[in-house]
Write a protein that holds these residues in place. Structure first.
Motif, short mmCIF file in Angstrom:
data_model
loop_
_atom_site.label_atom_id
_atom_site.label_comp_id
_atom_site.label_asym_id
_atom_site.label_seq_id
_atom_site.Cartn_x
_atom_site.Cartn_y
_atom_site.Cartn_z
N GLN A 454 -48.56 16.52 -99.24
CA GLN A 454 -48.96 17.04 -100.37
C GLN A 454 -48.79 18.58 -100.55
OE1 GLN A 454 -52.90 15.80 -101.95
NE2 GLN A 454 -52.41 13.58 -101.13
N LEU A 455 -49.28 19.16 -99.33
CA LEU A 455 -49.20 20.65 -99.23
C LEU A 455 -47.74 21.13 -99.08
CD1 LEU A 455 -52.02 20.88 -96.51
CD2 LEU A 455 -52.19 21.86 -99.02
N ASN A 456 -47.02 20.52 -98.68
CA ASN A 456 -45.62 20.92 -98.52
C ASN A 456 -44.93 20.93 -100.09
OD1 ASN A 456 -44.95 21.34 -95.82
ND2 ASN A 456 -44.70 19.31 -95.12
N THR A 457 -45.37 20.08 -100.83
CA THR A 457 -44.98 20.35 -102.04
C THR A 457 -45.45 21.47 -102.93
OG1 THR A 457 -46.88 19.02 -103.17
CG2 THR A 457 -44.97 17.58 -102.41
N ILE A 458 -46.54 22.06 -102.43
CA ILE A 458 -46.80 23.25 -103.03
C ILE A 458 -45.82 24.35 -102.70
CG2 ILE A 458 -48.74 24.94 -103.08
CD1 ILE A 458 -50.90 22.56 -102.70
N ARG A 459 -46.08 24.61 -101.30
CA ARG A 459 -44.94 25.61 -101.03
C ARG A 459 -44.71 25.01 -99.41
NH1 ARG A 459 -46.44 32.14 -100.08
NH2 ARG A 459 -47.29 30.79 -98.26
N VAL A 463 -48.92 24.60 -94.81
CA VAL A 463 -49.72 23.67 -94.10
C VAL A 463 -50.65 24.63 -93.26
CG1 VAL A 463 -49.76 21.65 -92.44
CG2 VAL A 463 -48.15 21.86 -94.41
N SER A 464 -51.78 24.44 -93.17
CA SER A 464 -52.65 24.85 -92.13
C SER A 464 -53.85 24.06 -91.93
CB SER A 464 -53.53 26.13 -92.77
OG SER A 464 -54.19 26.11 -93.96
N THR A 465 -54.56 23.85 -90.87
CA THR A 465 -55.78 23.07 -90.82
C THR A 465 -56.90 23.14 -91.92
OG1 THR A 465 -55.45 23.15 -88.20
CG2 THR A 465 -57.66 22.43 -89.09
N GLU A 466 -57.15 24.43 -92.30
CA GLU A 466 -58.10 24.46 -93.15
C GLU A 466 -57.76 23.97 -94.60
OE1 GLU A 466 -60.87 28.17 -95.23
OE2 GLU A 466 -59.24 28.51 -94.05
N SER A 494 -56.88 20.60 -110.26
CA SER A 494 -57.49 21.98 -110.52
C SER A 494 -58.04 22.61 -109.34
CB SER A 494 -58.56 21.81 -111.67
OG SER A 494 -58.24 21.16 -112.74
N ASN A 495 -58.43 21.52 -108.44
CA ASN A 495 -58.78 22.22 -107.13
C ASN A 495 -57.84 22.97 -106.31
OD1 ASN A 495 -61.60 21.55 -107.76
ND2 ASN A 495 -61.31 19.39 -106.62
N MET A 496 -56.73 22.10 -106.35
CA MET A 496 -55.64 22.70 -105.67
C MET A 496 -54.99 24.07 -106.43
SD MET A 496 -54.84 20.32 -103.33
CE MET A 496 -52.97 20.76 -102.97
N LYS A 497 -54.95 24.03 -107.52
CA LYS A 497 -54.61 25.29 -108.18
C LYS A 497 -55.49 26.34 -107.86
CE LYS A 497 -52.30 23.35 -112.33
NZ LYS A 497 -52.68 23.31 -113.86
N ALA A 498 -56.91 26.26 -107.94
CA ALA A 498 -57.61 27.20 -107.58
C ALA A 498 -57.54 27.62 -105.83
CB ALA A 498 -59.25 26.63 -107.92
N TYR A 499 -57.49 26.78 -105.24
CA TYR A 499 -57.26 26.89 -103.72
C TYR A 499 -55.98 27.86 -103.58
CZ TYR A 499 -57.42 26.26 -98.86
OH TYR A 499 -57.27 26.51 -97.33
N ALA A 500 -54.85 27.51 -104.28
CA ALA A 500 -53.67 28.29 -104.27
C ALA A 500 -53.94 29.68 -104.63
CB ALA A 500 -52.69 27.59 -105.01
N ASN A 501 -54.75 29.81 -105.84
CA ASN A 501 -55.05 31.36 -106.30
C ASN A 501 -55.73 32.30 -105.12
OD1 ASN A 501 -53.64 30.78 -108.76
ND2 ASN A 501 -55.52 29.90 -109.79
N MET A 502 -56.68 31.28 -104.54
CA MET A 502 -57.60 32.11 -103.18
C MET A 502 -56.60 32.85 -102.37
SD MET A 502 -60.27 29.25 -102.63
CE MET A 502 -60.81 30.13 -100.99
N GLN A 505 -51.10 32.73 -104.14
CA GLN A 505 -49.82 32.22 -104.09
C GLN A 505 -49.10 32.30 -105.54
OE1 GLN A 505 -48.59 30.54 -101.46
NE2 GLN A 505 -50.52 31.08 -100.28
N GLU A 506 -47.84 32.75 -105.53
CA GLU A 506 -46.88 33.01 -106.72
C GLU A 506 -46.50 31.60 -107.35
OE1 GLU A 506 -43.82 35.75 -105.67
OE2 GLU A 506 -45.50 37.30 -105.15
N GLU A 507 -46.03 30.63 -106.34
CA GLU A 507 -45.39 29.45 -106.74
C GLU A 507 -46.75 28.73 -107.53
OE1 GLU A 507 -45.34 30.61 -104.02
OE2 GLU A 507 -43.25 30.66 -103.28
N GLU A 508 -46.28 27.96 -108.44
CA GLU A 508 -47.23 27.07 -109.24
C GLU A 508 -47.48 25.68 -108.53
OE1 GLU A 508 -47.49 25.54 -114.06
OE2 GLU A 508 -45.91 26.83 -113.24
N VAL A 509 -48.81 25.36 -108.87
CA VAL A 509 -49.04 23.95 -108.37
C VAL A 509 -48.20 22.96 -108.80
CG1 VAL A 509 -50.94 22.25 -107.84
CG2 VAL A 509 -51.32 24.81 -107.56
N ALA A 510 -47.65 21.82 -108.08
CA ALA A 510 -46.85 20.90 -108.72
C ALA A 510 -47.83 19.92 -109.36
CB ALA A 510 -46.20 20.07 -107.38
#
Length: 513
Positions: A454-459, A463-466, A494-502, A505-510
């Motif tokens: 799932q994380l690889n689909t974001i960017r 991937v990280s442990t956290e 929505s959680n994934m988008k929020a986590y990416a904004n933290m 991240q420039e890429e948009e969540v899939a």
């Protein structure tokens, strides 16, 4: 018509002896002789005598037996000596060094005797025919007896050609066969295959038949044989008797002798290469199922149906399977491993220098610390091999992070773990160790691997442990290939988008669905 028969026929028609002699052109003495024999034969009852009613048959003449000029008593004695030597060699495991008849003939020629090969052959065949063995046909009672034997089969497992042992059981009445592959013919393997056979057929035959293998017979004293302690314990536990064949009399358990060759050919003649020993075991089991579904050559029923009849008459299994493992006391060395038969098996760290109990079975090694099962490994039948569990050393890796990259533990770890490390954690060993702690404590390897996808689909490289732990702790995993969007899936996105904004991240969540 034969002349003798013609003479008697004319006599019975009333012709005189003189007339018969003129008609047949035989002397009157010959005619009289045949007629006299005919009259005498009518008065003698030969039905209970070992002679035929031969008066009506053509006359026969005794063959003249002349004195042998070439085959003298001296040559006969030499040939008898060759035959005796061959018998001694057969009894002393030198069967392949016997003299053939052509060798005996050449030996006589070298000694200066003039004799033909045919004469030598006829005499040797005549002498050896005197001592040919008589075989007794067996009666097989249902559920009474089972035969056991070992065979050898060469298989290519994971690209390596190696000899394996084939343990075979055969029920003589039904000719039902059971077999299993092992890497050794040791005592523990013999006990293990017995427990598996009894568990498979679900009844206990009254008698188990063996040849004089070392794992069954401990010693020979004259004609007395002593059974090994392990086999005595096994037979006492399951309440069966042991019958041993006579020395070099494999025909006394002929069903299993034939079965070893038959199973080996049917299972592994056309296919002998497998990815693992477990795959070879599965192939053997499938082959046995097909063979046991065939019709018996005498009873005209399937072998498996006849085995069920034996089960009805055999002893029922009322006990748990026999524990065939050896109990060993081991010392944990500085590598946090114990050594069993020159092979190392890892133990959870923190017990170096301590003595523990180990149960060494035919297929697994179980390690007990203070009475509790702490580790279990697949048994290795090689020498100087190491079986190490990566999770047994996590506390040590926290102190020695750099050691994990080239450790034997990581080399033997599951392929998914090694791929995860090589793709995302080289140079980030501390995070990798934290992830391993999470996997060990929660047993969520599959969930972690799904989170990585799932994380690889974001960017790529995200991937990280956290982030993995964050995704794993979601109540419902997000399905990348799903089309149904419920409230939980929407919240997860929505959680994934929020986590990416933290992390800016420039890429948009899939988007899924």
């Amino acid at each position: 018509m034969d002349q003798k028969q013609k003479i008697i026929k004319l006599y019975m028609e009333g012709e005189s002896k003189r007339g018969i002699a003129k008609i047949t052109k035989k002397s009157r003495n010959t005619v009289a002789k045949y007629i006299q024999e005919f009259e005498e034969s009518k008065l003698e009852d030969v039905r209970q005598l070992p002679i035929p009613e031969s008066v009506m048959k053509p006359p026969t003449y005794k063959k003249r037996i002349g004195k042998s000029k070439v085959l003298t008593e001296e040559i006969k004695n030499k040939l008898r000596k060759f035959i005796t030597d061959n018998e001694w060699k057969r009894n002393h495991y030198m069967k392949k060094q016997q003299m053939k008849i052509v060798d005996m003939h050449e030996k006589l020629l070298d000694a200066g005797y003039s004799i033909s090969y045919t004469t030598v052959r006829n005499f040797v065949n005549q002498e050896t025919a005197k001592s040919r063995e008589v075989y007794i046909r067996r009666y097989c009672e249902p559920g009474y007896e089972v035969e056991f034997d070992w065979g050898e089969v060469k298989l290519e497992i994971d690209g390596k050609l190696k000899a394996y042992s084939l343990a075979v059981f055969t029920l003589p009445y039904s000719n039902y066969r059971f077999a299993r592959l092992y890497q050794s013919e040791s005592q523990v393997c013999v006990l293990d295959v017995h427990t598996k056979f009894i568990e498979h057929v679900d009844f206990i035959p009254a008698v188990f038949v063996y040849d004089n293998m070392r794992t069954v017979v401990k010693s020979f004293i004259g004609n007395e044989k002593t059974i090994t302690d392990s086999m005595v314990n096994l037979s006492n536990y399951y309440q069966f008797k042991i019958r041993l064949c006579q020395t070099r009399k494999g025909n006394e358990k002929g069903h299993v002798e034939r079965s070893v060759e038959f199973i080996r050919r049917k299972a592994f003649a056309s296919q002998y290469s497998f990815t693992s020993l477990e795959a070879a075991q599965d192939h053997l089991l499938q082959t046995l199922n097909k063979l046991n579904l065939r019709d018996h050559h005498e009873h005209e029923q399937k072998h498996i149906e006849l085995m069920r009849k034996e089960k009805e008459k055999g002893q029922k299994v009322t006990m748990t399977p026999f524990d065939s493992a050896d109990l060993i006391e081991c010392l944990i060395d500085k590598y946090s491993t114990v050594v069993i038969n020159q092979n190392h098996y890892s133990v959870p760290e923190g017990h170096v220098g301590k003595y523990i109990k180990a149960k060494a079975g035919a297929e697994t090694i179980k390690l007990f610390i203070d009475g509790c099962l702490e580790a279990e490994h697949q048994r290795n039948w090689g020498v100087h091999q190491w079986k190490m569990d990566l999770y047994h050393y996590l506390d040590t890796f926290k102190k020695k992070k750099g050691a994990i990259a080239q450790s034997e533990c990581l080399r033997q770890a599951p392929s998914q773990i090694k791929k995860l490390y090589n793709d995302h954690y080289i140079g980030k060993e501390k995070e990798f160790i934290e992830l391993l702690f999470y996997i060990r404590e929660n047993n969520k390897l599959e969930r972690v691997l799904d989170a990585v996808k799932q994380l690889n689909t974001i960017r790529t490289g995200y991937v990280s442990t956290e982030s993995i732990l964050f995704v794993c702790e979601q109540s419902t995993p997000v399905k990348a290939d799903g089309f149904y969007r419920d409230e939980t899936a929407h919240q997860s996105e929505s959680n994934m988008k929020a986590y990416a904004n933290m992390f800016n991240q420039e890429e948009e969540v899939a988007h899924y669905g």
